[in-house]
Enzyme design. Structure first.
Site, mmCIF file in Angstrom:
data_model
loop_
_atom_site.group_PDB
_atom_site.id
_atom_site.type_symbol
_atom_site.label_atom_id
_atom_site.label_comp_id
_atom_site.label_asym_id
_atom_site.label_seq_id
_atom_site.Cartn_x
_atom_site.Cartn_y
_atom_site.Cartn_z
ATOM 1 N N CYS A 131 41.805 31.195 42.099
ATOM 2 C CA CYS A 131 41.052 31.539 40.895
ATOM 3 C C CYS A 131 39.664 30.918 40.984
ATOM 4 O O CYS A 131 39.448 29.978 41.727
ATOM 5 C CB CYS A 131 41.807 31.111 39.656
ATOM 6 S SG CYS A 131 41.545 29.412 39.240
ATOM 7 N N ASN A 193 49.245 35.970 46.787
ATOM 8 C CA ASN A 193 48.707 36.371 45.503
ATOM 9 C C ASN A 193 48.107 37.772 45.679
ATOM 10 O O ASN A 193 48.273 38.381 46.737
ATOM 11 C CB ASN A 193 47.638 35.355 45.052
ATOM 12 C CG ASN A 193 47.555 35.269 43.529
ATOM 13 O OD1 ASN A 193 47.599 36.290 42.847
ATOM 14 N ND2 ASN A 193 47.435 34.067 43.006
HETATM 15 C C1 LIG Z 1 49.527 41.294 35.607
HETATM 16 C C2 LIG Z 1 49.613 40.217 36.633
HETATM 17 C C3 LIG Z 1 49.303 38.900 36.298
HETATM 18 C C4 LIG Z 1 49.368 37.894 37.237
HETATM 19 N N1 LIG Z 1 49.081 36.599 36.886
HETATM 20 C C5 LIG Z 1 49.193 35.611 37.805
HETATM 21 C C6 LIG Z 1 48.947 34.261 37.458
HETATM 22 O O1 LIG Z 1 48.657 33.948 36.309
HETATM 23 N N2 LIG Z 1 49.038 33.302 38.431
HETATM 24 C C7 LIG Z 1 49.376 33.637 39.725
HETATM 25 O O2 LIG Z 1 49.465 32.760 40.567
HETATM 26 N N3 LIG Z 1 49.632 34.897 40.078
HETATM 27 C C8 LIG Z 1 49.543 35.896 39.154
HETATM 28 N N4 LIG Z 1 49.811 37.191 39.528
HETATM 29 C C9 LIG Z 1 50.173 37.475 40.918
HETATM 30 C C10 LIG Z 1 51.689 37.614 41.086
HETATM 31 O O3 LIG Z 1 52.357 36.431 40.732
HETATM 32 C C11 LIG Z 1 52.027 37.969 42.538
HETATM 33 O O4 LIG Z 1 51.565 36.949 43.397
HETATM 34 C C12 LIG Z 1 51.356 39.267 42.975
HETATM 35 O O5 LIG Z 1 51.368 40.200 41.920
HETATM 36 C C13 LIG Z 1 52.008 39.891 44.206
HETATM 37 O O6 LIG Z 1 53.361 40.168 43.996
HETATM 38 P P1 LIG Z 1 53.917 41.601 43.513
HETATM 39 O O7 LIG Z 1 53.358 42.609 44.471
HETATM 40 O O8 LIG Z 1 55.395 41.463 43.543
HETATM 41 O O9 LIG Z 1 53.388 41.816 42.146
HETATM 42 C C14 LIG Z 1 49.745 38.205 38.567
HETATM 43 C C15 LIG Z 1 50.062 39.521 38.908
HETATM 44 C C16 LIG Z 1 50.002 40.525 37.961
HETATM 45 C C17 LIG Z 1 50.353 41.918 38.375
#
Ligand SMILES: Cc1cc2nc3c(=O)[nH]c(=O)nc-3n(C[C@H](O)[C@H](O)[C@H](O)COP(=O)(O)O)c2cc1C
Ligand SMILES: Cc1cc2nc3c(=O)[nH]c(=O)nc-3n(C[C@H](O)[C@H](O)[C@H](O)COP(=O)(O)OP(=O)(O)OC[C@H]3O[C@@H](n4cnc5c(N)ncnc54)[C@H](O)[C@@H]3O)c2cc1C
Ligand SMILES: Cc1cc2nc3c(=O)[nH]c(=O)nc-3n(C[C@H](O)[C@H](O)[C@H](O)COP(=O)(O)OP(=O)(O)OC[C@H]3O[C@@H](n4cnc5c(N)ncnc54)[C@H](O)[C@@H]3O)c2cc1C
Ligand SMILES: Cc1cc2nc3c(=O)[nH]c(=O)nc-3n(C[C@H](O)[C@H](O)[C@H](O)COP(=O)(O)O)c2cc1C
Ligand code: FES
Ligand code: FES
Lengths: 302, 235, 302, 235
Positions: A131, A193
């Site tokens: 971030c 991420n």
């Molecule tokens: C709407 C949304 C909000 C997210 N917020 C965070 C967050 O606050 N902190 C974080 O480390 N990752 C955040 N992520 C990332 C997810 O935890 C994850 O690492 C990423 O989406 C990849 O996995 P996925 O393809 O299964 O979604 C967010 C993802 C999405 C889609």
């Protein structure tokens, strides 16, 4: 819950490897399934102070993926500890591991937030180093090994909680950063991420998001995330949480074979609120059908 | 997976979808619908409950983009996934009530009318429906309303004397809802609007549907989609 | 073909910006549409000597994407010039720009291949710097600025043909590499090539591909590719060919608004053999509907 | 886009798909089918032409994975995309001909029988079809063959006296095709096999379907899918 699925993540035992990913889950999913079946829950990204998050649209669909630009909207650590942690603790009592995802825009912010959680009964701190970092001149903590190393070193000094570093796939060299985190005493890594990505509304001739770039997640990224997890697992000894587009048991098993100890399921929770529960079942069925006694047997076999 | 009873085009690009099953839900609540088994499109699509009973639940939708296009291809006996009920719907109401719908914004008002009619404290339900070209579902609304006003091609908000009602429930284009709120001159009318925001989860997890209100950031999916009119900032 | 679509790529005029991407097209598409409508055609990746390509499966489907591991199967420069170039030259006579995609495993190979083409009537050499480099110790020419700079410098010395460098999204820092290529006299850049990715056949407990990793392309990668093109276009002055998941006119226009001068269409040719023709039509229709007189008007407006 | 005339399940997980239109094609050629409008699945699926005339083209397919599952959901009047005809089919033949099909491998043989029957130089067409559980399309094959032999649950290749034919066209599981080739003892039988390989484009561009033959790398889609039996290396 069957023992077959139990995994050992460093010193921490998970009843199964499936963790609901940060920012994509909430206790409200209880409406759909019994949350005590989860291996773990990861909190949304928390910052020391409350944040209102980003303006403009926050979600946009792409081919088998979504982009999000929530901008870490959260109530801040204090209110979270007061209001939300008690609910998570009830799940903890039922065997679900509680992971706290911490973000910050300065090193101080990270340190103070981690300090506050170090007094609480949580299982793991997941340091979200992708971030924006104001201090580092607009760069991201997770983009270069140097910045990552510095932050992990400082955080490691002030907490004895298990510390997992969440890596960004946008980094210069994710393997190098992973190694730096290991050297600085991280207990584990989670990756990936979201991918930095862009969408344009051609009719409006404007980026879809106010921030121009936003994070891509979902099935679309799985093949890249899997490669990164595999690469990192070849080079570090600490356990890895595999993340990125996991949608079903097959995906989850791919990450295990690539070397991951635990898994996080993010976007799939939006595709289907039972995703985490189904993935746990799918994994269990696979192990039974294939006569595999524990995930150890197939972890990192490639 | 649920089975489709019918999925009928009732006007150009507007469909009436009925799904078998004993689903829960209150007026103004919504479901996330997924009429495909593939990983693309990723997200379900939110739709207000149009009607429900112990045998079936139904929705009215307009074809907009890829998701609704895929929905529109479904037929009798095809399968569909739906998750809900989600959100906070319309509140209990009493006295004289106006239901104001613009286009497919009428969707949540039918169940509202049906629920409200059951209540003793409700004196009258006046339904106002505005359409661009063709009026739809008039017969159904006629049966559940004490009075029904239709406008085609104009501004339905102009037909409603907002201040003469105790409650006004509205759903439709933003300009319509704004015009309703701006009419309010007295304490009397309690105005409730059903908002539309892009949604990820529908259940309060992703924070992608946050809307700004006079009482701070609110989640449209969980704290809405129905909000008191005066809380909403129109853009 | 309408003038509206004409674009100027450095000194070269394209009748429209749509180029069929390397490895995804062949003159056989004439079965489906009149190939003289194309802006350009890019040859498959050619190496000095013939290559048999990779064993095992070569293509695998992922969520809205495909992975390929063809391994640069090709007949070598000599045979290509004898057998295939004459066919391409006929299209050149009809106004289609001919781009030759050159690969190699050593600097010498690249140089000799480029030399051979420099005597031929081709419009552009596209230097594919994301294939294995034996000399550099297993690293890839396109992975670091240093290796890329060296190669471009040498190639630039020996050819006066317009030279476009095709960048890999797996690079440490794609913007830096882009800048190095510009400094070394490249006439343009094309990006992106495929993303390094992995797929595992969990039943067989083996990677899907013999090479373990393979290249991901298609709609899935578009949001990331678009971001990279946008980032690079902010930092270089030479023209850019945008590539990655372009499937329809809207996608193409996104890349133009992000700064691309031309576009390459790859995987979409497999989804539908008319893709290139449709994209050209879509762009033209968009310009008409929006009253835009040339792509200049909307190029790089974000 | 073409319209579906029918898409009938003729045995468990096996479908007979008929599409309206005047399509081209020769015995052994194939089309890439795409029965969805979304970007996922990315690739079309290759299927041999089962039959065609001026009004329609048809295919026989087995449901294997996501693509064929999506195909199987299509119904009358639904739309589908198909690209082709691709590849080199079976060669012209004369004398005594055996057509050997295992499972849905029978698909290209029906058109072959129909085309061959038109030729004077063809003396006899003997069709051998092997199935795991149920025989399908027997009536159709019966009409176009001089002799038809069916085997259920065994090895169809054992029923064919390969050396007694001038031409043998075979399509089916690799073991079956291998067994046919291994039977060859004389110069007489010209054996041609239709191969299956994962395909990207179907038209010779992507080189993902390369197969190794005794005369070098060949593109299954363009130089095949039908190859002389002796050229093929079985794995
Ligand atoms: C709407 C949304 C909000 C997210 N917020 C965070 C967050 O606050 N902190 C974080 O480390 N990752 C955040 N992520 C990332 C997810 O935890 C994850 O690492 C990423 O989406 C990849 O996995 P996925 O393809 O299964 O979604 C967010 C993802 C999405 C889609
Ligand atoms: C609580 C709620 C109730 C709704 N009830 C109805 C209803 O009863 N009948 C009806 O016709 N429509 C209703 N809508 C709008 C409906 O959800 C959208 O029209 C639909 O999601 C469009 O999907 P698409 O794939 O066709 O469009 P696309 O534009 O292709 O969709 C792309 C993305 O944007 C989102 N999106 C696009 N338009 C809207 C919108 N207006 N609101 C929210 N998200 C949007 C989609 O969900 C999807 O995630 C409701 C929306 C909300 C939030
Ligand atoms: C020239 C040719 C003709 C064919 N004719 C027929 C026919 O007439 N009837 C029939 O039932 N089948 C036929 N097949 C096989 C058919 O193409 C596959 O069964 C089908 O592609 C499976 O798709 P899926 O999405 O269901 O399977 P999945 O396994 O989900 O597909 C994943 C990917 O692998 C590919 N793939 C999987 N199995 C095969 C296979 N056996 N051959 C080639 N690619 C495969 C798919 O095309 C897709 O790209 C033919 C194959 C070829 C190459
Ligand atoms: C089957 C296949 C073969 C390819 N071969 C080459 C090649 O030989 N040289 C090269 O530079 N790129 C090659 N590419 C990459 C494409 O040219 C393109 O950069 C990439 O696929 C991304 O674009 P797309 O998403 O539109 O496919 C190949 C891609 C595919 C799918
Ligand atoms: S849609 Fe996810 S929080 Fe509202
Ligand atoms: S399938 Fe592309 S070359 Fe054969």
């Amino acid at each position: 819950m069957n023992n077959m699925l139990q995994v050992q993540f460093g010193n921490i035992t998970f009843q199964n490897p499936v963790i609901a990913a940060s920012g994509t889950f909430s206790p409200d999913f209880e409406q759909h399934f019994d949350l005590s079946r989860l291996g773990g829950i990861c909190s949304k990204g928390l910052t020391l102070y409350p944040r209102a998050g980003n303006k403009g649209i926050r979600i946009w669909e792409t081919a088998s993926g979504i982009m999000n630009s929530v901008g870490l909207e959260n109530k801040g650590v204090d209110l979270f500890i007061q209001q939300d942690l008690p609910i998570l603790k009830k799940l903890k009592d039922k065997g679900v591991r509680i992971i706290i995802n911490v973000s910050g825009s300065t090193e101080e912010e990270y340190l103070r937030a981690v300090e506050l959680f170090s007094k609480e009964e949580v299982d793991i701190i997941e340091l979200n180093i992708s971030c924006p970092n104001i201090k580092g001149g607009g760069m991201l903590f997770g983009m270069t090994s140097y910045a990552a190393r510095e932050l992990v070193r400082q955080v490691r000094k002030i907490t004895s909680l298990p510390l997992v570093i969440k890596l960004t796939p946008n980094a210069d060299n994710i393997v190098k950063i992973a190694q730096c985190c290991e050297e600085e005493g991280a207990d584990g890594l989670s990756l990936v991420n979201t991918f930095n990505a862009m969408a344009i509304d051609v009719k409006k001739r404007k980026p879809a998001f106010n921030n121009v770039y936003a994070g891509l997640s979902g099935p679309a990224i799985k093949p890249i995330a899997l490669r990164m997890v595999h690469e990192v697992c070849q080079k570090v000894k600490i356990p890895v949480i595999g993340i990125g587009g996991i949608t079903n048991g097959r995906d989850a098993l791919e990450f295990v074979m690539a070397g991951a100890t635990c898994l996080q399921v993010g976007t799939a929770n939006f595709m289907n609120p039972f995703s985490c529960a189904r993935i746990i079942e799918d994994i269990e069925n696979f192990l039974r059908e294939e006569g595999i006694e524990s995930l150890e047997e197939i972890r990192g076999i490639l | 997976m649920a089975k489709i009873i019918f999925n009928r085009e009732i006007d150009k690009n507007i469909y009436y979808l009925k799904i078998a099953g004993n689903y829960q839900g209150l007026m103004g609540q919504f479901y996330m619908l997924r009429g495909w088994t593939t990983c693309h499109p990723v997200l379900g699509r939110p739709f207000s409950i149009f009607d429900l009973d112990e045998q079936a639940i139904s929705f009215i939708y307009r074809v907009i983009g890829e998701g609704t296009q895929l929905l529109s291809r479904l037929r009798k006996d095809d399968e569909i996934e739906l998750y809900g009920p989600y959100g906070r719907g319309f509140p209990q109401a009493k006295g004289k009530i106006a239901l104001v719908g613009g286009g497919v914004g009428l969707a949540p008002l039918y169940l509202a009318a049906r629920e409200l009619r059951k209540q003793r404290s409700v004196e009258a339900i006046h339904t106002y429906l505005g359409f661009q070209e063709n009026a739809i579902l008039i017969d159904l609304f006629d049966k559940v309303s004490h009075r029904l006003a239709i406008d085609i091609g104009g501004y339905i908000s102009k037909m409603v004397d907002v201040n003469s009602y105790d409650y006004v429930f509205a759903c439709g284009p933003e300009e319509m809802m704004k015009a309703i709120v701006e009419q309010k001159k007295s304490e009397r009318p309690h105005i409730f609007l059903s908002l539309e925001k892009r949604m990820g989860c529908g259940i309060g997890a992703c924070l992608s549907c946050t809307c700004q209100t006079s009482s701070g950031n609110k989640l449209t999916c969980k704290e809405g989609p129905v909000f008191p009119g005066e809380e909403i900032y129109f853009e």
